[in-house]
Structure formats: structure tokens, C-alpha cells
Design a protein around this motif. Sequence first.
Motif, PDB file in Angstrom:
ATOM      1  N   ASP A  38       0.804  -1.228   0.000  1.00 55.25           N
ATOM      2  CA  ASP A  38       0.000   0.000   0.000  1.00 55.25           C
ATOM      3  C   ASP A  38       0.835   1.276   0.000  1.00 55.25           C
ATOM      4  OD1 ASP A  38      -1.280  -2.304   1.386  1.00 55.25           O
ATOM      5  OD2 ASP A  38      -3.055  -1.026   1.336  1.00 55.25           O
ATOM      6  N   GLY A  39       1.947   1.285   0.730  1.00 51.72           N
ATOM      7  CA  GLY A  39       2.733   2.510   0.878  1.00 51.72           C
ATOM      8  C   GLY A  39       3.762   2.752  -0.201  1.00 51.72           C
ATOM      9  N   LEU A  40       3.898   1.839  -1.166  1.00 53.22           N
ATOM     10  CA  LEU A  40       4.889   2.016  -2.227  1.00 53.22           C
ATOM     11  C   LEU A  40       4.244   2.545  -3.504  1.00 53.22           C
ATOM     12  CD1 LEU A  40       7.083  -1.217  -1.823  1.00 53.22           C
ATOM     13  CD2 LEU A  40       7.522   1.090  -0.947  1.00 53.22           C
ATOM     14  N   ASP A  41       5.045   3.194  -4.330  1.00 53.89           N
ATOM     15  CA  ASP A  41       4.566   3.812  -5.570  1.00 53.89           C
ATOM     16  C   ASP A  41       5.144   3.091  -6.781  1.00 53.89           C
ATOM     17  OD1 ASP A  41       3.822   5.408  -7.685  1.00 53.89           O
ATOM     18  OD2 ASP A  41       4.934   7.183  -7.020  1.00 53.89           O
ATOM     19  N   PRO A  42       4.315   2.345  -7.537  1.00 57.66           N
ATOM     20  CA  PRO A  42       4.822   1.672  -8.739  1.00 57.66           C
ATOM     21  C   PRO A  42       5.256   2.642  -9.821  1.00 57.66           C
ATOM     22  CG  PRO A  42       2.443   1.484  -8.630  1.00 57.66           C
ATOM     23  CD  PRO A  42       2.883   2.080  -7.331  1.00 57.66           C
ATOM     24  N   SER A  65      -1.490   0.381  -3.612  1.00 52.72           N
ATOM     25  CA  SER A  65      -0.287   1.215  -3.661  1.00 52.72           C
ATOM     26  C   SER A  65      -0.651   2.651  -3.362  1.00 52.72           C
ATOM     27  CB  SER A  65       0.370   1.132  -5.044  1.00 52.72           C
ATOM     28  OG  SER A  65      -0.317   1.940  -5.974  1.00 52.72           O
ATOM     29  N   SER A  66       0.359   3.498  -3.282  1.00 46.84           N
ATOM     30  CA  SER A  66       0.134   4.921  -3.063  1.00 46.84           C
ATOM     31  C   SER A  66      -0.203   5.640  -4.370  1.00 46.84           C
ATOM     32  CB  SER A  66       1.376   5.562  -2.429  1.00 46.84           C
ATOM     33  OG  SER A  66       2.488   5.443  -3.296  1.00 46.84           O
ATOM     34  N   ASN A  67      -0.147   4.918  -5.498  1.00 43.33           N
ATOM     35  CA  ASN A  67      -0.359   5.564  -6.802  1.00 43.33           C
ATOM     36  C   ASN A  67      -1.019   4.600  -7.790  1.00 43.33           C
ATOM     37  OD1 ASN A  67      -0.231   7.415  -8.924  1.00 43.33           O
ATOM     38  ND2 ASN A  67       1.891   6.928  -9.412  1.00 43.33           N
ATOM     39  N   GLY A  68      -2.018   3.864  -7.335  1.00 45.30           N
ATOM     40  CA  GLY A  68      -2.742   2.956  -8.227  1.00 45.30           C
ATOM     41  C   GLY A  68      -1.807   2.000  -8.938  1.00 45.30           C
ATOM     42  N   ASP A  69      -1.961   1.934 -10.258  1.00 52.57           N
ATOM     43  CA  ASP A  69      -1.077   1.062 -11.044  1.00 52.57           C
ATOM     44  C   ASP A  69       0.161   1.806 -11.539  1.00 52.57           C
ATOM     45  OD1 ASP A  69      -2.013   2.638 -13.147  1.00 52.57           O
ATOM     46  OD2 ASP A  69      -3.425   1.121 -13.848  1.00 52.57           O
TER      47      ASP A  69
END
Length: 278
Positions: A38-42, A65-69
Motif C-alpha cells: 500500500d505505501g509504495l509507488d509503482p 499502492s500509493s499511486n494505483g497502477d
Amino acid sequence: MKVPFAAVVTLALDYLFARPTMQHGPGKRGLAWPYYNDGLDPGKLNDHQGTVNLIYDYETYAPPSSNGDGGLAFIGMQRCLDCGSSPIAQLAARQKQLKFSTVFTLNEPDLNGISPGQAADWYKQHINPLAIKKALPAVTSSTDLGKGLNWVQQMVKACNGGCHFDYINLHWYGQDFAQFKAHVNDAHSRFPHNKIVITEFALQNPRGGQADQIKFFKAAFAFLDSASFVEMYFPFVATSPNLFKSHDPSGAAFVGTGSTLYKDDGTISAVGELLLKA
């Protein structure tokens, strides 16, 4: 309009010494994204030049994640016959909602007590009707009878021509690049008319940690990029060391944390930087 000779020379030199764009086999590189991210940004692994452009999260729900996909193309995965996180009854609806154009199926059924015949019947009923690209279940690299590629061959036989699929799906963990290359080539020799996806792969907890993983991935990425029969690949795993150890301690003990694509502060690791290199 007349262009001065000096300008022509300048343009020619700019063209000759221009920095090449980063293009790495469009569609090949992606992120294996765990449920606890949840806390990472792909998006940090999206350079907007197509170097990395795929993501899957072992489920048919959107990546946590913090930024969807992160602007990457999401691939749904029906990892189970039927489970609370990805109910089989919702597969078609989730595919329409999230608009994924490829589906992966069953996670390591050769280790989870699912027979090739059971998988074939399930696949015909639930996966065949989807008018999108499809992968056969992701199997381990075990060479034991009835597991790995042998399991896939048994499923295809049980399908008796009735399973519609586009990809053979592999997982691999081992000791060195030579073993990995031999396994991928073995899959290609068994299924020469089908494209291959590798949705998990890394060295198995090497003594040299991240340095050994980087050396392995450098060779593996070059091989996979040049192999026309390989459609997509996903190094394991797109998370951070602490998240991996906290949420999947057995997996972290098996693989080690040297192959994670993120650092604990959420920035890109050395392995992640390698994935982004041309």
C-alpha cells in the motif's frame, strides 16, 4: 527556405550523437506486486519510455499502492480456484471494470494439490469464456515427476484441445544464470508454438545477496530481451526488504531480500535501477 550549411552540419552532429531512447522490448518488463505494498509507488519504476510497463498483484483487484497502477498496464490474476480475495464469480466483472486485457491463472498449482485434470476442467469453465489473452497456470521450476513443466504438459493433455491459451507461465528459483536459461529454453522446446511469460524469478538466497542478484539479473534481462519467444517477465519481487520480511517471512528466507526492487525508504533499489536500464 534555404538552410545555412553550418546549421545542416550542426543538425547532423546532433543526430549522430543523440542519446538513444530507452526501449526494451515493449511489453516485456513488469512488476510482481504483493498485496502488502500500500505505501509504495509503482510509478517510480515507470520512466514513461516503455522500459517497464506492466504490473500484476496476484489478484483480480487493482494494485494496492500509493499511486494505483503507477501508469503501468495491469494484468489480472485468478491465482486460486475460488477465494475471498478474488472470487471466481467476479472474474468477468472485474475484468470489465479494470479493463485488463490479459489474465494470469492459478499460482503454483503443482505445489498446492491441484491436479492437472481439475485445473483443465476449471480452466474450460471459467477462463475460456474471457475474450482476452490468457496464460496457463504459473508452475514452479521443480523437475519432480508431476510438477513444474511436467504438470503443465499433463494439464494440456487433460484439456484435449479444449483450453484456449496464449502463454506458458513459469516461476524459477535456482543457483545461477545457466540453470535459469536452461529452464526457459526447456519450456520453449516443450511448447515451441506458444509464447512464454516468467512471472517470478530470482536466485535462491545467494550468499552474495544483492550483488549476486544484480549479476544474475544483468545476464537474465539480456537473454529474455533477445528471446523472441518470451513475451513478458517479472523479477521477484517489487517490494522492500522490511515489507517482504514482515509479511512473507518464509518467502524472504527462501529468496533473500537482495532481489527486492525497492529500498525500505520507498526509493528504487539497485535491482530496480537495473530494471530501468536500456
